[in-house]
Design a protein around this motif. Structure first.
Motif, PDB file in Angstrom:
ATOM      1  N   GLN A 152       0.809  -1.212   0.000  1.00  0.00           N
ATOM      2  CA  GLN A 152       0.000   0.000   0.000  1.00  0.00           C
ATOM      3  C   GLN A 152       0.849   1.272   0.000  1.00  0.00           C
ATOM      4  OE1 GLN A 152      -3.003  -0.327   3.055  1.00  0.00           O
ATOM      5  NE2 GLN A 152      -3.844  -2.176   2.164  1.00  0.00           N
ATOM      6  N   THR A 153       1.841   1.298  -0.881  1.00  0.00           N
ATOM      7  CA  THR A 153       2.673   2.489  -1.067  1.00  0.00           C
ATOM      8  C   THR A 153       2.572   2.893  -2.535  1.00  0.00           C
ATOM      9  OG1 THR A 153       4.673   1.244  -1.665  1.00  0.00           O
ATOM     10  CG2 THR A 153       4.328   1.709   0.700  1.00  0.00           C
ATOM     11  N   GLN A 154       2.912   4.141  -2.823  1.00  0.00           N
ATOM     12  CA  GLN A 154       2.874   4.615  -4.203  1.00  0.00           C
ATOM     13  C   GLN A 154       3.846   3.822  -5.074  1.00  0.00           C
ATOM     14  OE1 GLN A 154       0.697   6.949  -5.505  1.00  0.00           O
ATOM     15  NE2 GLN A 154       1.478   6.080  -7.412  1.00  0.00           N
ATOM     16  N   GLU A 155       5.015   3.540  -4.526  1.00  0.00           N
ATOM     17  CA  GLU A 155       6.022   2.774  -5.258  1.00  0.00           C
ATOM     18  C   GLU A 155       5.495   1.385  -5.636  1.00  0.00           C
ATOM     19  OE1 GLU A 155      10.778   1.913  -4.741  1.00  0.00           O
ATOM     20  OE2 GLU A 155       9.557   2.104  -2.947  1.00  0.00           O
ATOM     21  N   ALA A 156       4.822   0.726  -4.701  1.00  0.00           N
ATOM     22  CA  ALA A 156       4.252  -0.598  -4.978  1.00  0.00           C
ATOM     23  C   ALA A 156       3.112  -0.484  -5.998  1.00  0.00           C
ATOM     24  CB  ALA A 156       3.767  -1.248  -3.686  1.00  0.00           C
ATOM     25  N   LEU A 157       2.295   0.551  -5.862  1.00  0.00           N
ATOM     26  CA  LEU A 157       1.200   0.753  -6.814  1.00  0.00           C
ATOM     27  C   LEU A 157       1.738   0.960  -8.226  1.00  0.00           C
ATOM     28  CD1 LEU A 157      -1.764   1.157  -7.534  1.00  0.00           C
ATOM     29  CD2 LEU A 157      -1.502   3.572  -6.876  1.00  0.00           C
ATOM     30  N   ASP A 158       2.802   1.755  -8.359  1.00  0.00           N
ATOM     31  CA  ASP A 158       3.408   1.971  -9.675  1.00  0.00           C
ATOM     32  C   ASP A 158       3.878   0.650 -10.281  1.00  0.00           C
ATOM     33  OD1 ASP A 158       2.924   4.683  -9.364  1.00  0.00           O
ATOM     34  OD2 ASP A 158       5.010   5.165  -8.802  1.00  0.00           O
ATOM     35  N   GLU A 159       4.499  -0.198  -9.475  1.00  0.00           N
ATOM     36  CA  GLU A 159       4.953  -1.503  -9.969  1.00  0.00           C
ATOM     37  C   GLU A 159       3.775  -2.395 -10.348  1.00  0.00           C
ATOM     38  OE1 GLU A 159       7.829  -2.387 -10.891  1.00  0.00           O
ATOM     39  OE2 GLU A 159       9.206  -1.062  -9.832  1.00  0.00           O
ATOM     40  N   LEU A 160       2.721  -2.368  -9.543  1.00  0.00           N
ATOM     41  CA  LEU A 160       1.531  -3.171  -9.850  1.00  0.00           C
ATOM     42  C   LEU A 160       0.907  -2.740 -11.171  1.00  0.00           C
ATOM     43  CD1 LEU A 160      -0.152  -3.458  -6.348  1.00  0.00           C
ATOM     44  CD2 LEU A 160       0.734  -5.340  -7.732  1.00  0.00           C
ATOM     45  N   LEU A 161       0.834  -1.425 -11.403  1.00  0.00           N
ATOM     46  CA  LEU A 161       0.264  -0.931 -12.656  1.00  0.00           C
ATOM     47  C   LEU A 161       1.116  -1.339 -13.842  1.00  0.00           C
ATOM     48  CD1 LEU A 161      -0.925   2.609 -11.501  1.00  0.00           C
ATOM     49  CD2 LEU A 161      -2.354   0.612 -12.056  1.00  0.00           C
ATOM     50  N   ALA A 162       2.437  -1.282 -13.690  1.00  0.00           N
ATOM     51  CA  ALA A 162       3.337  -1.705 -14.763  1.00  0.00           C
ATOM     52  C   ALA A 162       3.171  -3.198 -15.044  1.00  0.00           C
ATOM     53  CB  ALA A 162       4.788  -1.384 -14.399  1.00  0.00           C
ATOM     54  N   ILE A 163       3.058  -3.996 -14.003  1.00  0.00           N
ATOM     55  CA  ILE A 163       2.865  -5.441 -14.176  1.00  0.00           C
ATOM     56  C   ILE A 163       1.508  -5.718 -14.815  1.00  0.00           C
ATOM     57  CG2 ILE A 163       2.524  -7.622 -12.935  1.00  0.00           C
ATOM     58  CD1 ILE A 163       4.731  -6.603 -10.960  1.00  0.00           C
ATOM     59  N   ALA A 164       0.485  -4.967 -14.415  1.00  0.00           N
ATOM     60  CA  ALA A 164      -0.846  -5.154 -14.985  1.00  0.00           C
ATOM     61  C   ALA A 164      -0.856  -4.862 -16.486  1.00  0.00           C
ATOM     62  CB  ALA A 164      -1.854  -4.256 -14.269  1.00  0.00           C
ATOM     63  N   ARG A 165      -0.025  -3.910 -16.921  1.00  0.00           N
ATOM     64  CA  ARG A 165       0.046  -3.558 -18.344  1.00  0.00           C
ATOM     65  C   ARG A 165       0.917  -4.529 -19.131  1.00  0.00           C
ATOM     66  NH1 ARG A 165       0.233   1.771 -16.160  1.00  0.00           N
ATOM     67  NH2 ARG A 165       2.507   1.698 -16.161  1.00  0.00           N
ATOM     68  N   GLN A 166       1.992  -5.049 -18.508  1.00  0.00           N
ATOM     69  CA  GLN A 166       2.998  -5.783 -19.256  1.00  0.00           C
ATOM     70  C   GLN A 166       3.133  -7.258 -18.866  1.00  0.00           C
ATOM     71  OE1 GLN A 166       6.337  -3.481 -18.109  1.00  0.00           O
ATOM     72  NE2 GLN A 166       5.773  -1.715 -19.362  1.00  0.00           N
ATOM     73  N   GLY A 167       2.542  -7.670 -17.765  1.00  0.00           N
ATOM     74  CA  GLY A 167       2.759  -9.024 -17.262  1.00  0.00           C
ATOM     75  C   GLY A 167       2.009 -10.080 -18.046  1.00  0.00           C
ATOM     76  N   ASP A 168       2.218 -11.310 -17.625  1.00  0.00           N
ATOM     77  CA  ASP A 168       1.484 -12.425 -18.242  1.00  0.00           C
ATOM     78  C   ASP A 168       0.077 -12.478 -17.645  1.00  0.00           C
ATOM     79  OD1 ASP A 168       1.650 -13.671 -15.724  1.00  0.00           O
ATOM     80  OD2 ASP A 168       3.344 -14.914 -16.312  1.00  0.00           O
ATOM     81  N   ALA A 169      -0.732 -13.402 -18.134  1.00  0.00           N
ATOM     82  CA  ALA A 169      -2.133 -13.480 -17.702  1.00  0.00           C
ATOM     83  C   ALA A 169      -2.259 -13.690 -16.191  1.00  0.00           C
ATOM     84  CB  ALA A 169      -2.851 -14.603 -18.442  1.00  0.00           C
ATOM     85  N   VAL A 170      -1.374 -14.496 -15.604  1.00  0.00           N
ATOM     86  CA  VAL A 170      -1.423 -14.766 -14.162  1.00  0.00           C
ATOM     87  C   VAL A 170      -1.184 -13.493 -13.371  1.00  0.00           C
ATOM     88  CG1 VAL A 170      -0.247 -15.959 -12.270  1.00  0.00           C
ATOM     89  CG2 VAL A 170      -0.778 -17.188 -14.364  1.00  0.00           C
ATOM     90  N   THR A 171      -0.115 -12.778 -13.716  1.00  0.00           N
ATOM     91  CA  THR A 171       0.223 -11.576 -12.939  1.00  0.00           C
ATOM     92  C   THR A 171      -0.721 -10.420 -13.231  1.00  0.00           C
ATOM     93  OG1 THR A 171       1.916 -10.985 -14.565  1.00  0.00           O
ATOM     94  CG2 THR A 171       2.652 -12.194 -12.614  1.00  0.00           C
ATOM     95  N   ARG A 172      -1.190 -10.299 -14.481  1.00  0.00           N
ATOM     96  CA  ARG A 172      -2.165  -9.229 -14.784  1.00  0.00           C
ATOM     97  C   ARG A 172      -3.422  -9.411 -13.939  1.00  0.00           C
ATOM     98  NH1 ARG A 172      -0.964 -10.232 -20.219  1.00  0.00           N
ATOM     99  NH2 ARG A 172      -3.002 -11.186 -20.458  1.00  0.00           N
ATOM    100  N   HIS A 173      -3.892 -10.639 -13.860  1.00  0.00           N
ATOM    101  CA  HIS A 173      -5.097 -10.916 -13.068  1.00  0.00           C
ATOM    102  C   HIS A 173      -4.851 -10.610 -11.590  1.00  0.00           C
ATOM    103  CE1 HIS A 173      -8.865 -12.763 -11.904  1.00  0.00           C
ATOM    104  NE2 HIS A 173      -8.199 -13.464 -11.003  1.00  0.00           N
ATOM    105  N   ALA A 174      -3.717 -11.025 -11.056  1.00  0.00           N
ATOM    106  CA  ALA A 174      -3.406 -10.785  -9.641  1.00  0.00           C
ATOM    107  C   ALA A 174      -3.223  -9.303  -9.366  1.00  0.00           C
ATOM    108  CB  ALA A 174      -2.152 -11.564  -9.245  1.00  0.00           C
ATOM    109  N   ALA A 175      -2.686  -8.552 -10.335  1.00  0.00           N
ATOM    110  CA  ALA A 175      -2.451  -7.121 -10.133  1.00  0.00           C
ATOM    111  C   ALA A 175      -3.759  -6.341 -10.026  1.00  0.00           C
ATOM    112  CB  ALA A 175      -1.587  -6.559 -11.265  1.00  0.00           C
ATOM    113  N   PHE A 176      -4.827  -6.870 -10.597  1.00  0.00           N
ATOM    114  CA  PHE A 176      -6.118  -6.206 -10.473  1.00  0.00           C
ATOM    115  C   PHE A 176      -6.853  -6.770  -9.304  1.00  0.00           C
ATOM    116  CE2 PHE A 176      -5.372  -5.208 -14.973  1.00  0.00           C
ATOM    117  CZ  PHE A 176      -5.540  -3.836 -14.907  1.00  0.00           C
TER     118      PHE A 176
END
Length: 176
Positions: A152-176
């Motif tokens: 729950q930090t801005q830095e973690a949120l930025d990484e989650l958004l990047a993973i949601a845009r670029q990750g595989d199906a498993v990580t995109r789903h988990a990032a949302f």
């Protein structure tokens, strides 16, 4: 018949305190769980040994050694994850990082990722994001993304958004 050991641990201000409940069976860890101190616990008439006054270093060493000698991957995972509930990041983050980066089974590395979710820092965000993008195990990738969400930090949120845009199906789903 076993016994139960309990070690309180928590996080910095605003976080709940938890108990690590360990049931011993014939000298081996038979069961482990982390439980909120606000909930009642049924010990099934087994003794409870309260370890609140045991130094963090000693509790950490016990959990680390118990994980190393666990009889199953599932038990090892639970014990590794329990280390993450300790509040001393200086003790637990190097251990959890080593477990996540190492060649332990995926299930155990999931426990390390989940434990790192309780220790937000720039170092752990980078480590979790790296594993979330490229770990060899889909199960570990998912756990690292979920652990980032716990920061729950801005830095973690930025990484989650990047993973949601670029990750595989498993990580995109988990990032949302």
């Amino acid at each position: 018949h076993g016994t139960s050991n309990s070690s309180t641990s928590g996080r910095e201000e605003g976080r709940r305190v938890a108990a690590v409940l360990v049931r011993m069976d014939a000298g081996n860890v038979g069961r482990v769980r982390v439980q909120s101190m606000g909930l009642p616990a049924d010990f099934d008439r087994q003794p409870l040994y309260w370890m609140d006054r045991v130094p963090d270093e000693q509790c950490f060493a016990w959990l680390r050694n118990a994980a190393a000698s666990a009889r199953s991957e599932s038990m090892q995972r639970q014990l590794v994850e329990c280390v993450g509930f300790m509040k001393r990041s200086d003790l637990v983050v190097p251990f959890l990082k080593s477990a996540l980066d190492g060649d332990m089974p995926g299930e155990v590395r999931v426990g390390a990722a989940e434990g790192l979710g309780h220790h937000p820092s720039t170092e752990t965000v980078r480590l979790l994001a790296r594993h979330g993008r490229s770990d060899r195990s889909a199960q570990v990738r998912r756990a690292t993304v979920e652990a980032l969400g716990q920061h729950q930090t801005q830095e973690a949120l930025d990484e989650l958004l990047a993973i949601a845009r670029q990750g595989d199906a498993v990580t995109r789903h988990a990032a949302f």
